[in-house]
Design a protein around this motif. Structure first.
Motif, PDB file in Angstrom:
ATOM      1  N   LEU A 186      55.196  22.124  72.370  1.00 52.61           N
ATOM      2  CA  LEU A 186      55.319  21.208  71.229  1.00 52.61           C
ATOM      3  C   LEU A 186      56.689  21.324  70.575  1.00 52.61           C
ATOM      4  CD1 LEU A 186      51.801  21.499  69.603  1.00 52.61           C
ATOM      5  CD2 LEU A 186      52.778  19.505  70.757  1.00 52.61           C
ATOM      6  N   SER A 187      57.195  22.538  70.469  1.00 52.96           N
ATOM      7  CA  SER A 187      58.510  22.752  69.888  1.00 52.96           C
ATOM      8  C   SER A 187      59.581  22.057  70.729  1.00 52.96           C
ATOM      9  CB  SER A 187      58.793  24.253  69.787  1.00 52.96           C
ATOM     10  OG  SER A 187      60.076  24.484  69.281  1.00 52.96           O
ATOM     11  N   TYR A 188      59.467  22.178  72.036  1.00 53.31           N
ATOM     12  CA  TYR A 188      60.415  21.528  72.941  1.00 53.31           C
ATOM     13  C   TYR A 188      60.356  20.010  72.782  1.00 53.31           C
ATOM     14  CZ  TYR A 188      62.474  19.706  77.199  1.00 53.31           C
ATOM     15  OH  TYR A 188      63.229  18.977  78.086  1.00 53.31           O
ATOM     16  N   LEU A 189      59.142  19.461  72.779  1.00 53.65           N
ATOM     17  CA  LEU A 189      58.997  18.007  72.622  1.00 53.65           C
ATOM     18  C   LEU A 189      59.552  17.530  71.284  1.00 53.65           C
ATOM     19  CD1 LEU A 189      55.465  17.385  74.134  1.00 53.65           C
ATOM     20  CD2 LEU A 189      57.677  16.709  75.087  1.00 53.65           C
ATOM     21  N   TYR A 190      59.297  18.292  70.243  1.00 55.45           N
ATOM     22  CA  TYR A 190      59.831  17.942  68.929  1.00 55.45           C
ATOM     23  C   TYR A 190      61.349  17.891  68.985  1.00 55.45           C
ATOM     24  CZ  TYR A 190      61.229  18.384  64.061  1.00 55.45           C
ATOM     25  OH  TYR A 190      61.832  18.197  62.847  1.00 55.45           O
ATOM     26  N   HIS A 191      61.944  18.903  69.605  1.00 51.87           N
ATOM     27  CA  HIS A 191      63.404  18.973  69.702  1.00 51.87           C
ATOM     28  C   HIS A 191      63.949  17.792  70.511  1.00 51.87           C
ATOM     29  CE1 HIS A 191      67.399  20.733  69.994  1.00 51.87           C
ATOM     30  NE2 HIS A 191      67.372  20.446  71.294  1.00 51.87           N
ATOM     31  N   PRO A 248      66.057  10.583  70.628  1.00 51.62           N
ATOM     32  CA  PRO A 248      64.904   9.669  70.479  1.00 51.62           C
ATOM     33  C   PRO A 248      64.726   8.691  71.625  1.00 51.62           C
ATOM     34  CG  PRO A 248      66.493   9.392  68.678  1.00 51.62           C
ATOM     35  CD  PRO A 248      67.006  10.469  69.579  1.00 51.62           C
ATOM     36  N   SER A 249      65.762   8.401  72.391  1.00 57.59           N
ATOM     37  CA  SER A 249      65.611   7.453  73.496  1.00 57.59           C
ATOM     38  C   SER A 249      65.075   8.113  74.754  1.00 57.59           C
ATOM     39  CB  SER A 249      66.947   6.792  73.795  1.00 57.59           C
ATOM     40  OG  SER A 249      67.907   7.784  74.191  1.00 57.59           O
ATOM     41  N   ALA A 250      64.876   9.446  74.733  1.00 57.72           N
ATOM     42  CA  ALA A 250      64.415  10.162  75.935  1.00 57.72           C
ATOM     43  C   ALA A 250      62.966   9.903  76.213  1.00 57.72           C
ATOM     44  CB  ALA A 250      64.634  11.670  75.743  1.00 57.72           C
TER      45      ALA A 250
END
Length: 135
Positions: free
Chosen positions: A122-127, A133-135
């Protein structure tokens, strides 16, 4: 989720625990001395909590009557995810391991590792989404 609690008796004094989250061994015959609260019971409940968190539905959400839920628990029928949920196979496998017979459930260490892996993911996804944001 609060709507699901209206008209039900999740907490109970006459039965040990909250039926929808409690391990089946807690409902076995009272005269069996080996039945007691344990980390194994907590592990079973943890699996039910994960199901609830991931689906936003209480365990056995399709069964409104607590007596019927108790029958299912005693007979060994485990909760199922709601049809509309999208639980990943990894999460569902871990939940099901939590519901295995007491001696086969994950250890506290395994639970800590599972939670830490999920936290890191979750931390990775948040980062990624915050800074790209376009990833």
């Amino acid at each position: 989720m609060l709507v699901e609690f209206v008209g039900t008796s999740y907490p109970t004094d006459s039965i040990r625990g909250n039926i929808r989250w409690a391990a089946a061994e807690l409902f076995e015959e009272e005269d069996e001395p080996h039945i007691s609260l344990s980390f194994g019971c907590d592990t079973y409940s943890f699996g039910s909590i994960i199901l609830q968190v991931l689906t936003c539905k209480v365990p056995y959400c399709n069964v409104k009557n607590d007596t019927l839920v108790l029958r299912q628990v005693i007979s060994g029928k485990k909760p199922e995810p709601p049809k509309e949920s999208q639980i990943s196979p990894v999460h569902w496998a871990f939940i099901q391991r939590c519901w295995l017979p007491r001696a086969s459930r994950p250890s506290v260490g395994e639970i800590v590792e599972f939670v830490e892996r999920e936290r890191q993911a979750l931390s990775y996804l948040y980062h990624v989404y915050r800074y790209h944001p376009s990833a």
